[in-house]
Scaffold this motif. Sequence first.
Motif, PDB file in Angstrom:
ATOM      1  N   SER A   6       0.848  -1.194   0.000  1.00  0.00           N
ATOM      2  CA  SER A   6       0.000   0.000   0.000  1.00  0.00           C
ATOM      3  C   SER A   6       0.886   1.248   0.000  1.00  0.00           C
ATOM      4  O   SER A   6       2.068   1.190   0.346  1.00  0.00           O
ATOM      5  N   GLU A   8      -2.648   5.975   0.336  1.00  0.00           N
ATOM      6  CA  GLU A   8      -3.695   5.058   0.801  1.00  0.00           C
ATOM      7  C   GLU A   8      -3.743   5.016   2.332  1.00  0.00           C
ATOM      8  O   GLU A   8      -4.817   4.885   2.924  1.00  0.00           O
ATOM      9  N   TRP A   9      -2.580   5.111   2.970  1.00  0.00           N
ATOM     10  CA  TRP A   9      -2.544   5.148   4.439  1.00  0.00           C
ATOM     11  C   TRP A   9      -3.325   6.348   4.956  1.00  0.00           C
ATOM     12  O   TRP A   9      -4.089   6.239   5.912  1.00  0.00           O
TER      13      TRP A   9
END
Length: 342
Positions: free
Chosen positions: A123, A127-128
């Motif tokens: 990821s 996205e985090w």
Amino acid sequence: MFKKFLLLCVCILVVASAAIFYVKSELDSYLSQTVRIQEPTLVTIKSGTSVGSLLNRFEQQQWIDSSISKKWMPRLIRRLHPEVTQLKAGTFELTTGLSLKQALLSLVNGQQAQLSITFVEGSTFKEWRTQFDKAPHLMHSTVDMSESEIAQRLGIDKDKLEGLFLANTYHYTVGMSDLDIMRRAHTQLQKVLDKYWGKRKPDLPIKTPYEALILGSIIEKETAVPGERPLVSSVFVNRLNRGMRLQTDPTVIYGMGDKYDGNIRKRDLQTHTPYNTYTIYGLPPTPIAMIGEQAIAAAVSPDDSKYLYFVASGDGGHVFTKNLRDHNRAVQQYLKKLRARK
């Protein structure tokens, strides 16, 4: 006269006993009622909260029956059941089916509610940040901060944070912030990186721990098969040692950013970006994803092989080859499988 006095004492004793019995029955009935919650529910208790104010909150939320409550009930609970009144600040989870007494005991003796957030290998930091924004009961302290500002707050001497947090599951309690989790994820990454960097194979073409993260991120994006990671790593190490371009699609995709629509075209492979390993030699300037421990291990301890190419097998893994002729043949086999599935 004495008989009358004795009779009076007996009557008083009977009345007192009846009153005590009534009060105790009321208290037992009050504490034994079931807390009416339909699913596990978080309860936050602020410092200094009394059992009386907590019970009032339960009644207002219609979790308990107020019709059997009396103003003197909290005082009576403090006298007869002091074990349920020593409330502590924090957020706790109440499960379903508890009696009021059991619920109070769980708030007194229980551990603070543990929530979790999971970041998968491969990821990206973008996205985090989306996951952080959606995480319940987490303080979103970095919403208005740039990536470089977050790095500065964390004491990281990089402008980009890609690849600088360990992909893992992190537990948190109510009131913690996204910055707290980032700090922990970076600390865990450093521990894992130091562990494997100290055991790295000699004569690798990567010279710094940060380069190991860059290579590890490419490995992470290229294969989801754990057993393949050291073999994929060997391909990239062999290419780097020979001065060949890495020519790996995930770097092209990362360099395209928001322009990527799910397809890579020939012009995308030919369009130069700092990350396009079809146009640059060596590693890109930063990692292209967050990685897990296995990818770090593979980056610094590749398999010993002579492979220079690999392509998807069409069955979940990859076919590894030593020369371009065999690689092209493997590519044709892969395309044939794709056509057969249409």
